[in-house]
Design a protein around this motif. Structure first.
Motif, PDB file in Angstrom:
ATOM      1  N   UNK A 143     -73.045   5.216 140.164  1.00 11.42           N
ATOM      2  CA  UNK A 143     -73.715   5.622 141.396  1.00 11.42           C
ATOM      3  C   UNK A 143     -74.752   6.712 141.186  1.00 11.42           C
ATOM      4  N   UNK A 144     -74.842   7.240 139.981  1.00 14.55           N
ATOM      5  CA  UNK A 144     -75.843   8.246 139.686  1.00 14.55           C
ATOM      6  C   UNK A 144     -77.173   7.595 139.307  1.00 14.55           C
ATOM      7  N   UNK A 145     -78.230   8.383 139.394  1.00  9.93           N
ATOM      8  CA  UNK A 145     -79.546   7.898 138.971  1.00  9.93           C
ATOM      9  C   UNK A 145     -79.666   7.993 137.464  1.00  9.93           C
ATOM     10  N   UNK A 146     -80.502   7.121 136.911  1.00 11.50           N
ATOM     11  CA  UNK A 146     -80.691   7.042 135.471  1.00 11.50           C
ATOM     12  C   UNK A 146     -82.163   7.302 135.157  1.00 11.50           C
ATOM     13  N   UNK A 147     -82.390   8.181 134.209  1.00 10.28           N
ATOM     14  CA  UNK A 147     -83.757   8.482 133.773  1.00 10.28           C
ATOM     15  C   UNK A 147     -83.992   7.881 132.396  1.00 10.28           C
ATOM     16  N   UNK A 148     -85.004   7.044 132.289  1.00  9.49           N
ATOM     17  CA  UNK A 148     -85.419   6.479 131.001  1.00  9.49           C
ATOM     18  C   UNK A 148     -86.567   7.338 130.496  1.00  9.49           C
ATOM     19  N   UNK A 149     -86.373   7.959 129.343  1.00  4.51           N
ATOM     20  CA  UNK A 149     -87.328   8.936 128.839  1.00  4.51           C
ATOM     21  C   UNK A 149     -88.687   8.263 128.633  1.00  4.51           C
ATOM     22  N   UNK A 150     -89.684   8.831 129.294  1.00  4.97           N
ATOM     23  CA  UNK A 150     -91.045   8.330 129.186  1.00  4.97           C
ATOM     24  C   UNK A 150     -91.413   7.265 130.187  1.00  4.97           C
ATOM     25  N   UNK A 151     -90.461   6.833 131.047  1.00  3.79           N
ATOM     26  CA  UNK A 151     -90.739   5.731 131.974  1.00  3.79           C
ATOM     27  C   UNK A 151     -90.391   6.058 133.417  1.00  3.79           C
ATOM     28  N   UNK A 152     -89.479   6.980 133.704  1.00  3.91           N
ATOM     29  CA  UNK A 152     -89.191   7.340 135.084  1.00  3.91           C
ATOM     30  C   UNK A 152     -87.719   7.215 135.436  1.00  3.91           C
ATOM     31  N   UNK A 153     -87.433   7.330 136.741  1.00  5.42           N
ATOM     32  CA  UNK A 153     -86.065   7.293 137.274  1.00  5.42           C
ATOM     33  C   UNK A 153     -85.769   5.920 137.880  1.00  5.42           C
ATOM     34  N   UNK A 154     -84.503   5.451 137.696  1.00  7.74           N
ATOM     35  CA  UNK A 154     -84.106   4.131 138.179  1.00  7.74           C
ATOM     36  C   UNK A 154     -82.646   4.196 138.652  1.00  7.74           C
ATOM     37  N   UNK A 155     -82.227   3.105 139.299  1.00  9.74           N
ATOM     38  CA  UNK A 155     -80.856   2.959 139.766  1.00  9.74           C
ATOM     39  C   UNK A 155     -80.119   1.934 138.922  1.00  9.74           C
ATOM     40  N   UNK A 156     -78.800   2.115 138.799  1.00 10.30           N
ATOM     41  CA  UNK A 156     -77.952   1.175 138.082  1.00 10.30           C
ATOM     42  C   UNK A 156     -77.248   0.261 139.082  1.00 10.30           C
ATOM     43  N   UNK A 157     -77.032  -0.977 138.675  1.00  7.63           N
ATOM     44  CA  UNK A 157     -76.316  -1.931 139.526  1.00  7.63           C
ATOM     45  C   UNK A 157     -74.865  -2.100 139.087  1.00  7.63           C
ATOM     46  N   UNK A 158     -74.590  -2.097 137.775  1.00  5.62           N
ATOM     47  CA  UNK A 158     -73.219  -2.206 137.293  1.00  5.62           C
ATOM     48  C   UNK A 158     -73.142  -1.762 135.848  1.00  5.62           C
ATOM     49  N   UNK A 159     -71.901  -1.508 135.395  1.00  2.00           N
ATOM     50  CA  UNK A 159     -71.622  -1.125 134.008  1.00  2.00           C
ATOM     51  C   UNK A 159     -70.560  -2.072 133.475  1.00  2.00           C
ATOM     52  N   UNK A 160     -70.825  -2.688 132.322  1.00  2.00           N
ATOM     53  CA  UNK A 160     -69.906  -3.621 131.684  1.00  2.00           C
ATOM     54  C   UNK A 160     -69.339  -3.002 130.413  1.00  2.00           C
ATOM     55  N   UNK A 161     -68.116  -3.409 130.069  1.00  2.00           N
ATOM     56  CA  UNK A 161     -67.475  -3.012 128.815  1.00  2.00           C
ATOM     57  C   UNK A 161     -67.728  -4.102 127.789  1.00  2.00           C
TER      58      UNK A 161
END
Length: 816
Positions: free
Chosen positions: A289-307
Motif C-alpha cells: 500500500x506504500x508508494x514506490x519510487x524508481x530511481x531516475x523515473x518517478x513515483x508509482x503505485x504497486x498492485x500486488x506482491x508475489x513470492x
C-alpha cells in the motif's frame, strides 16, 4: 503544686525562633534522605514520576539489559545479511583506473572450489556465489564504469563496494572524481583490492606496496589493501567480505529498497503498462500500500506482491512461504515436490493505498468573498485597456491631446562586444634559421646529399604544418565563442560581487521609488520582525507544510520500523508496479541498474527543501542563484533552480548571489519531501551533455517559512561635511526619491550611523546627520531588503551523465 496533680509540658508555638543551620558545604545524599524520611513520602510528591524512580541496582540492571539487547540486535543483523534468512550479500566491483580489467577480477573471485557458482541470477550483470563453509551467499555485480549515474545507483543499495586499484598508480583522475561523489553520497562498507603485483619484480614489490599504501591512506586511512593475483588471495578476500563490519547508511536503513534482478513489462491500453520486478527485499519490510519510487523515473503505485522461487539458495536449504505467511526452511529432498506456481503475498487495498497526489489543489476563488458585479468587471476591463496604452516621453506641461500627436520612435542601441582574434606565432622562420646554421656547420656534405636533405626537410615541414593546422582546427571546434563570452561575463559579475557585496547603482532614467518598490528598510537585520506568511507567491498554494517537521519525521520512521504487514527483509519477491512508462524497461535492458525504494508517508508531496552544501574544490566556475542544476538527494535525482542563502541561526537569512567557495551555504528548491539524513550531490550540466560536480553536502530540512532576504546597497558620496552633518549626493537623482526613502537608516563603511534630515534641491542632494564625525573618504550606504523564493523548475527526469574527466583523459590519450 499538689503532689497528685499532673504537670503539662511546654509546647513551642508557630512563632518559635529558628536559627540558621551551619553551611557545611555538603548536601544530603539519597541514602541520608531515605534514612531521615524512614519510608515516609509527602502527599504532594506521590506522582507518576515518583513511582518510576528506581534504586541504584535496578538502574544498573536496566542499563545492562539495554546493552545486551543492542548487542544481540547488532549480531542478529550481521548474521542475517548473507545468511539463509536474509538477503544475499551484494558486492559491487568498481574499477578506479582505466587500465584495470574488471572481468579478470570477477574470474578470480570465482576460483574458490568449495563455493557454488550461480551464473544465472536474472538480468543483473554479474554472478551469484554461495559459500557453504561460511554459510553465506553473495552476489557480485559490476556497473558500467563510464556511467556515473549507474555507479551512484548501485552504491545506494550495495552492502559492500570492492574498489579495484592499479598496482602502481592506484587510481586515475576519473577514479578520484568517482570517489569524491561516493564519499559525498554516503560510502557503505568497502574493500580495496589491487591487481598486477605478481608482474612487479620481486625486489621492487616492497617499495611499490609502500608507495601504494601511502597513496591509499589519504582517502582510506583505516582500510587494508588486498592483493588479488591467485586463488588463495581470493579466499582471503571472500573471508574478509563476509566478516567485516557493516557501515550503516541511515537514508536507506529506514526505508525498504530493492535492486532488480529480473524485470518484465506488460503493455497496457495506452502508453503505460505494468512492470514486474523481481529481487530481494532489503532495509525494512515492504508494504504493497506504500508508494514506490524508481530511481531516475518517478513515483508509482504497486498492485500486488508475489513470492517467487529464490534463485540463490544455500546447500540443502531453501526458503518456503507457508499459507500463514511465515518463512520455513525445507530440504532439497522435498524441493522437487514443491509446486512452482507463484504465490500472491499481498494485493493493494484501494482504501488504504497512498495517493500519488504531490501538489495541493489550488482554488483560485478561495480568497473571494462575493462575486464581482457587472460594473466592477467593466472597470477592470477599462483599467486593463489603460495599462496597455503606450507611454511616451513628452515635454513638461504637454496635455493628453497634444501628446497624441507626438510620434516617438524607440531607439534601442545594441551593444556589440568586439572579440579580439588571437593568432599564434609562425614558427617556420625560426625553423629555417636553425636549418641554415646546421648547413653552415656541415660544409663537407655533397650537393646531392644537401638536395636530398632539403627535400626531406621540406616534406617534414609540410607534415608538421599540416599536423599543427589540424590540431588548431580541432581545438577551435571544441570552443563555443558564445559560451566563452557568457562565462567571462559571469566571472566579472562574481568578482564585482566579491569586491562590492550587494552594491547596485541607482538608475538615472527610472525613479528609485519605482525601481525598488518591493524593497524595505530594516532597523536591525537580526531583530526586526518579518512575517513569513506575508505576500506569498502563487507557488506556495501548491506545496505542503508541516506544523512540526521534526515530529513528523520521527513518526514516519517509527511507523516504517513497526510495519505490521508486508514482505519481510530477505524474501525474494516479484513486485507489480502499475502505470509505468516503457522507458523504464528500455533503460534496464540497456544495462542501467533498476533501483526501487518504498517511500515513507508524505515523501511524495511537494514542499521547499533546504540543503546545506559546500563548493567542491575541483570546480571553480561561478554559479549564479536560480541557475538550473542537477541534484542527487538520497534516492532521488532531479533538476531544479536553487536559491542560496547563509547558514545562520536567526529567523532571516541573507541571500547569496553566487555559490560561495569559502563557506557553506543553504540551497533551497521546490522538490518532494525527503526526511533527513541524506547526502546531497550537485551537478551542473554543460551544453554538450557532460556533468560537473560543483557542490556536496547534506539535507537540512523542509520549511517553507524560512525567510530568505535579498539585500541591495545604495551608495552615496559626501559633498560637504560639517562635523556630524553632511550633504550627500549620487545616491538619488530627484527630490521625490529622497523623501520616499527618508525613514530608512543610513550606514557608512567606517561604521557611522545616521538618517536623512531633509532634501536639498531637485537633483537628489540630501542633508544627513550621523552619530559621529564623518570622514571625507567614507561612503554612505543604504541597505534595502526584500524576500525572494525559489524558482519552480522541478523535473524528475535527468538525462544520462557523460563524465568530463573520463572524456578528457580519453581524448588526451588518443592525441598522444
Amino acid at each position: 503544686m499538689a503532689a497528685g496533680e499532673l504537670t503539662q509540658a511546654h509546647r513551642p508555638g508557630v512563632f518559635k525562633q529558628k536559627n540558621k543551620q551551619h553551611k557545611h558545604g555538603k548536601h544530603r545524599t539519597k541514602g541520608e534522605t531515605e534514612r531521615e524520611n524512614k519510608g515516609r513520602v509527602p502527599v504532594k510528591t506521590i506522582s507518576k514520576k515518583q513511582r518510576k524512580e528506581q534504586k541504584r541496582l535496578d538502574r544498573r540492571h536496566k542499563a545492562r539489559q539495554l546493552r545486551c539487547n543492542k548487542k544481540d540486535a547488532v549480531l542478529t543483523e550481521k548474521r542475517h545479511l548473507g545468511g539463509k534468512d536474509g538477503p544475499p550479500h551484494l558486492v559491487a566491483v568498481i574499477a578506479l583506473h582505466a587500465t584495470v580489467k574488471v572481468q579478470s577480477v570477477m574470474r578470480l573471485l570465482q576460483s574458490d572450489e568449495t563455493g557454488i557458482l550461480h551464473e544465472n541470477i536474472g538480468d543483473l550483470p554479474g554472478f551469484g556465489f554461495t559459500l557453504p563453509r561460511f554459510k553465506q551467499r553473495l552476489i557480485f555485480t559490476s556497473p558500467n564504469t563510464a556511467d556515473l549515474h549507474a555507479i551512484l545507483d548501485i552504491a545506494k543499495v550495495a552492502d559492500t563496494l570492492l574498489f579495484v586499484l592499479d598496482s602502481t598508480e592506484g587510481w586515475d583522475s576519473y577514479g578520484d572524481y568517482t570517489l569524491s561523489c561516493l564519499f559525498a553520497q554516503g560510502l557503505p562498507s568497502h574493500a580495496l583490492v589491487t591487481v598486477g603485483f605478481s608482474d612487479v619484480p620481486v625486489k621492487k614489490r616492497t617499495e611499490a606496496r609502500r608507495l601504494l599504501n601511502r597513496l591509499v591512506e589519504v582517502r582510506f586511512p583505516d582500510s587494508r589493501l588486498f592483493s588479488l593475483d591467485s586463488a588463495q588471495d581470493s579466499i582471503l578476500l571472500l573471508r574478509h567480505l563476509v566478516s567485516q563490519k557493516q557501515r550503516k547508511l541511515f537514508f536507506r536503513s529506514r526505508r525498504p529498497y530493492l535492486l532488480a534482478q529480473h524485470a518484465t513489462f506488460q503493455p497496457g491500453p495506452g502508453a503505460l503498462g505494468t512492470l514486474q520486478v523481481s529481487g530481494y527485499v532489503r532495509g525494512q519490510p515492504l508494504s504493497v500500500n506504500r508508494l514506490l519510487h524508481i530511481v531516475g523515473h518517478g513515483d508509482f503505485q504497486m498492485s500486488q506482491i508475489d513470492a517467487s522461487r529464490d534463485p540463490l539458495i544455500l546447500k540443502h536449504v531453501e526458503n518456503r512461504i507457508t499459507k500463514g505467511g511465515d518463512v520455513e526452511m525445507q530440504d532439497n529432498d522435498t524441493l522437487d515436490t514443491m509446486d512452482e506456481h507463484v504465490r500472491v503475498l499481498m494485493k493493494a487495498d484501494p482504501t488504504r493505498q497512498e495517493s500519488l497526489q504531490s501538489e495541493a489543489e489550488v482554488d483560485p476563488m478561495e480568497g473571494e468573498q462575493t462575486w464581482p458585479t457587472e460594473s466592477e468587471l467593466k472597470e477592470a476591463e477599462d483599467a486593463l485597456h489603460e495599462k496597455k496604452k503606450l507611454f511616451k516621453k513628452v515635454p513638461k506641461g504637454t496635455s493628453e491631446y497634444q501628446a497624441s500627436w507626438i510620434l516617438e520612435e524607440d531607439e534601442e542601441g545594441e551593444e556589440e562586444s568586439g572579440e579580439d582574434e588571437s593568432s599564434e606565432a609562425d614558427e617556420q622562420m625560426q625553423y629555417e634559421d636553425i636549418l641554415e646554421e646546421v648547413d653552415s656547420q656541415e660544409g663537407n656534405l655533397s650537393e646531392e646529399e644537401e638536395e636530398e636533405e632539403e627535400e626531406e626537410e621540406d616534406e617534414a615541414e609540410e607534415v608538421s604544418a599540416a599536423t599543427d593546422n589540424c590540431r588548431v582546427k580541432l581545438y577551435d571546434e571544441k570552443i563555443d565563442e558564445q559560451e566563452e563570452q557568457e562565462m567571462l561575463e559571469r566571472y566579472k559579475q562574481a568578482r564585482a560581487d566579491e569586491m562590492f557585496p550587494d552594491e547596485v547603482d541607482t538608475p538615472m532614467d527610472t525613479p528609485a521609488r519605482i525601481r525598488f518598490q518591493r524593497y524595505r528598510g530594516l532597523k536591525s537585520f537580526r531583530t526586526s520582525p518579518w512575517d513569513p506568511k506575508e505576500n506569498l507567491p502563487p507557488e506556495y498554494s501548491r506545496i505542503y507544510q508541516f506544523q512540526n517537521f521534526e515530529r513528523t519525521r520521527k513518526r514516519a520512521f517509527a511507523f516504517a520500523e513497526e510495519e505490521p504487514e508486508g514482505a519481510m527483509v530477505g524474501w525474494y519477491v516479484t513486485i507489480h508496479v502499475k502505470d509505468v512508462p516503457s522507458t523504464v524497461i528500455e533503460s534496464f535492458h540497456e544495462g542501467q541498474p533498476l533501483v526501487l525504494v518504498s517511500l515513507l508517508p508524505h515523501e511524495q508531496k511537494m514542499s521547499v527543501l533546504h540543503m546545506l552544501v559546500r563548493r567542491h574544490p575541483g570546480n571553480s566556475e561561478p554559479i549564479k542563484s536560480k541557475e538550473e542544476l542537477i541534484f542527487h538527494c538520497g534516492f532521488r535525482r532531479f533538476r531544479a533552480s536553487p536559491v542560496y542563502s547563509q547558514h545562520t541561526s536567526g529567523d532571516k537569512h541573507k541571500m547569496e548571489r553566487f555559490l560561495r567557495c569559502d563557506m557553506p551555504v543553504v540551497a533551497s528548491v521546490y522538490a518532494p519531501v525527503t526526511f533527513p539524513t541524506a547526502g546531497v550531490l550537485v551537478f551542473k550540466q554543460r551544453a554538450n551533455g557532460m556533468q560537473d560536480l560543483v557542490a556536496t553536502g547534506s539535507l537540512l530540512n523542509s520549511d517553507p517559512d524560512r525567510v530568505i532576504v535579498k539585500r541591495i546597497v545604495l551608495s552615496g558620496h559626501p559633498f560637504k561635511i560639517m562635523r556630524r552633518t553632511a550633504v550627500v549626493r549620487y545616491m538619488f537623482f530627484n527630490r521625490e526619491d529622497v523623501l520616499w526613502f527618508k525613514p530608512v537608516e543610513l550606514r557608512t563603511k567606517w561604521g557611522r550611523r545616521g538618517h536623512i534630515k531633509e532634501a536639498l534641491g531637485t537633483h537628489g542632494h540630501m542633508k544627513c546627520i550621523f552619530d559621529n564625525q564623518l570622514r571625507s573618504q567614507d561612503t554612505i550606504l543604504m541597505h534595502l531588503y526584500k524576500r525572494i523564493y525559489p524558482k519552480w523548475t522541478y523535473d524528475p527526469h535527468v538525462p544520462e551523465a557523460i563524465p568530463w574527466v573520463k572524456n578528457e583523459s580519453s581524448v588526451n590519450a588518443a592525441e598522444n
